[in-house]
Design a protein around this motif. Structure first.
Motif, PDB file in Angstrom:
ATOM      1  N   UNK A 154      27.840  38.463  40.960  1.00  0.00           N
ATOM      2  CA  UNK A 154      28.861  37.410  40.891  1.00  0.00           C
ATOM      3  C   UNK A 154      30.074  37.816  40.076  1.00  0.00           C
ATOM      4  N   UNK A 155      29.944  38.886  39.280  1.00  0.00           N
ATOM      5  CA  UNK A 155      31.106  39.279  38.484  1.00  0.00           C
ATOM      6  C   UNK A 155      31.004  40.760  38.136  1.00  0.00           C
ATOM      7  N   UNK A 156      32.182  41.412  38.164  1.00  0.00           N
ATOM      8  CA  UNK A 156      32.191  42.822  37.794  1.00  0.00           C
ATOM      9  C   UNK A 156      33.572  43.134  37.239  1.00  0.00           C
ATOM     10  N   UNK A 157      33.647  43.777  36.087  1.00  0.00           N
ATOM     11  CA  UNK A 157      34.951  44.201  35.593  1.00  0.00           C
ATOM     12  C   UNK A 157      34.804  45.442  34.724  1.00  0.00           C
ATOM     13  N   UNK A 158      35.953  46.099  34.481  1.00  0.00           N
ATOM     14  CA  UNK A 158      35.971  47.310  33.677  1.00  0.00           C
ATOM     15  C   UNK A 158      36.735  47.017  32.410  1.00  0.00           C
ATOM     16  N   UNK A 159      36.167  47.367  31.279  1.00  0.00           N
ATOM     17  CA  UNK A 159      36.871  47.184  30.025  1.00  0.00           C
ATOM     18  C   UNK A 159      37.425  48.535  29.579  1.00  0.00           C
TER      19      UNK A 159
END
Ligand code: PHE
Length: 456
Positions: A405-410
């Motif tokens: 449901x969610x994916x991001x790169x920091x």
């Protein structure tokens, strides 16, 4: 480039039940001697896997698991009174009505007992799937080793069956794919492949009335180019006749299979497959929803060449998913039900005449339980297929859906984050919070072990 939707039907599931919580000893997972090593954080395969009384060496491609391997040989479509058995009988009945006047036998041979263990040559090369094609990847297939896998589709047998002398056949069997998890997808499901080949005589004499003077007509022409309507070499009149035969065979089939459903509409959607051109998907509309039932097309001539034929045949092929049709036919709401031993389910399909039409009555509805899992990983993110496998391995058939449901790169700490929603639901009882928490904790634990992630 258009990437085929891997092929069109997606399945799902998994489960080798681990005796978890122990931390240092290797956990023996199953009868195939596949082990999990928590120190190396990896699954350890024996040097050889014994399947169907044959030994297969394992290697860095091996990614099968006990749950998947345990499905080999179950052949639901041959289990008396199983819904897939009834559907198989109905397909048999429909295709046996076509009679070959020359051979004095049914036109279509029906083959439903080929082993699902195939070579990459059969599954991919023989039907012209390019070497770099996405459908070959480890994250989409269950490999036994680099050269051997559980067939991802019954198209894997096209070339062998044509080579054995057949020019019209159905091939029915279990197929295996790593994919998303939801009520309509399972990593093992069943397909029916259909193929019919035509010679010039069969094609044009059979259609004499439409075509008039058939003597000038040919399947192949010297200057024919490939375009949207046909392959290089094929004449348009040959392609159109084969297309008409294919589409009529399929529309008549579904009129027979689904006479009572309120099919409002059906449509042919252009698509691409490496082994057919032109290609279509057949969709039907029921209660305002469109369902993809199959993929099909005019066989690539190179596939016929691989089967040992010269330029004297042209043919159509289709591949349909049995579960999806049975779900529509009987109103079965969840694909996991096909694998249940629950007599509440199976007893509803006990009847001798497979054309008997019934609607499945749910025994009862149990509540869903939703838990999210968020985690930090490194610069490379987890392949969702690997996560799905792990979840199924631990949660088994209690897992109804898993959704990224969610994916991001920091960029600051150069880490990926992913959040998965896991929906638990039993087919036959209400799950307790406690029970689910234990499984969820188990999944978290193994996730840390296997992927080295940090749970958020
Ligand atoms: N093998 C294809 C799939 O599994 C279906 C198909 C079969 C398409 C034959 C065209 C011809 O998705």
């Amino acid at each position: 480039m258009i990437i085929l939707k891997r092929f069109y039907f997606r399945p799902i599931f998994y489960h080798y039940r681990t005796n978890t919580t122990t931390t240092t000893t290797k956990t023996k997972l199953n009868t195939f001697n596949i082990e999990y090593d928590p120190i190396k954080q990896s699954i350890i395969y024996p040097q050889e896997l014994n399947l169907n009384n044959k030994n297969y060496s394992t290697d860095s491609w091996t990614n099968v698991n006990e749950n998947i391997l345990s499905r080999i040989g179950l052949n639901l479509h041959q289990q008396k009174n199983h819904p897939l058995y009834h559907l198989t009988n109905r397909l048999r009945k429909y295709f046996y009505q076509f009679y070959d006047q020359k051979k004095l036998s049914p036109k279509f041979s029906i083959i439903d007992n080929l082993s699902p263990i195939v070579t990459t040559e059969q599954n991919f090369d023989s039907i012209c799937i390019p070497i770099n094609h996405v459908s070959r990847t480890k994250s989409m297939n269950y490999y036994i080793n680099q050269n051997t896998l559980l067939r991802a589709h019954t198209s894997a047998h096209q070339v062998d069956l044509i080579r054995s002398g057949l020019n019209a056949f159905l091939c029915i069997g279990d197929v295996y794919r790593r994919d998303d998890i939801d009520p309509t997808h399972y990593p093992v499901f069943h397909q029916c492949e259909g193929v019919q080949l035509f010679t010039k005589e069969e094609l044009f004499i059979g259609n004499k009335n439409v075509l008039g003077d058939k003597d000038n007509l040919e399947i192949f022409g010297p200057n024919e180019q490939r375009d949207a309507t046909k392959q290089e070499g094929h004449t348009l009149e040959a392609v159109k006749l084969v297309e008409a035969s294919l589409k009529k065979t399929i529309t008549d089939l579904f009129k027979t299979l689904l006479p009572n459903t309120s099919i409002l509409n059906s449509r042919w959607v252009d698509t691409t497959f490496p082994f057919t051109h032109p290609s279509w998907e057949y969709e039907i509309e029921i209660d305002g929803k469109w369902y993809e039932l199959l993929g099909c097309g005019i066989m690539e001539h190179r596939v016929l060449e691989n089967s040992g034929l010269n330029k004297d045949h042209i043919g159509w092929a289709f591949g349909l998913g049995l579960e999806r049709i049975a779900m529509i036919m009987y109103g079965i709401p969840d694909i996991r039900l096909f694998w249940t031993n629950d007599s509440g389910f199976l007893s509803q399909f006990v009847f001798d005449d497979s054309t008997h039409s019934i609607q499945y009555k749910p025994i009862s509805i149990y509540p869903q339980c939703i838990n999210d899992l968020s985690m930090w990983m490194g610069k490379t993110k987890i392949d969702p297929s690997d996560f799905y496998d792990l979840v199924r391995a631990i949660g088994g058939d209690l897992i109804e859906q898993v959704i990224l449901i969610d994916e991001f790169y920091n960029p600051k700490n150069q880490r990926y984050s992913q959040t998965y929603r896991i929906i638990y639901r039993s087919m036959d009882r209400t799950l307790t919070k406690n029970e689910i928490n234990m499984i969820h904790k188990d999944i978290e634990y193994h996730c840390k072990q296997q992927f080295g992630v940090e749970i958020r």
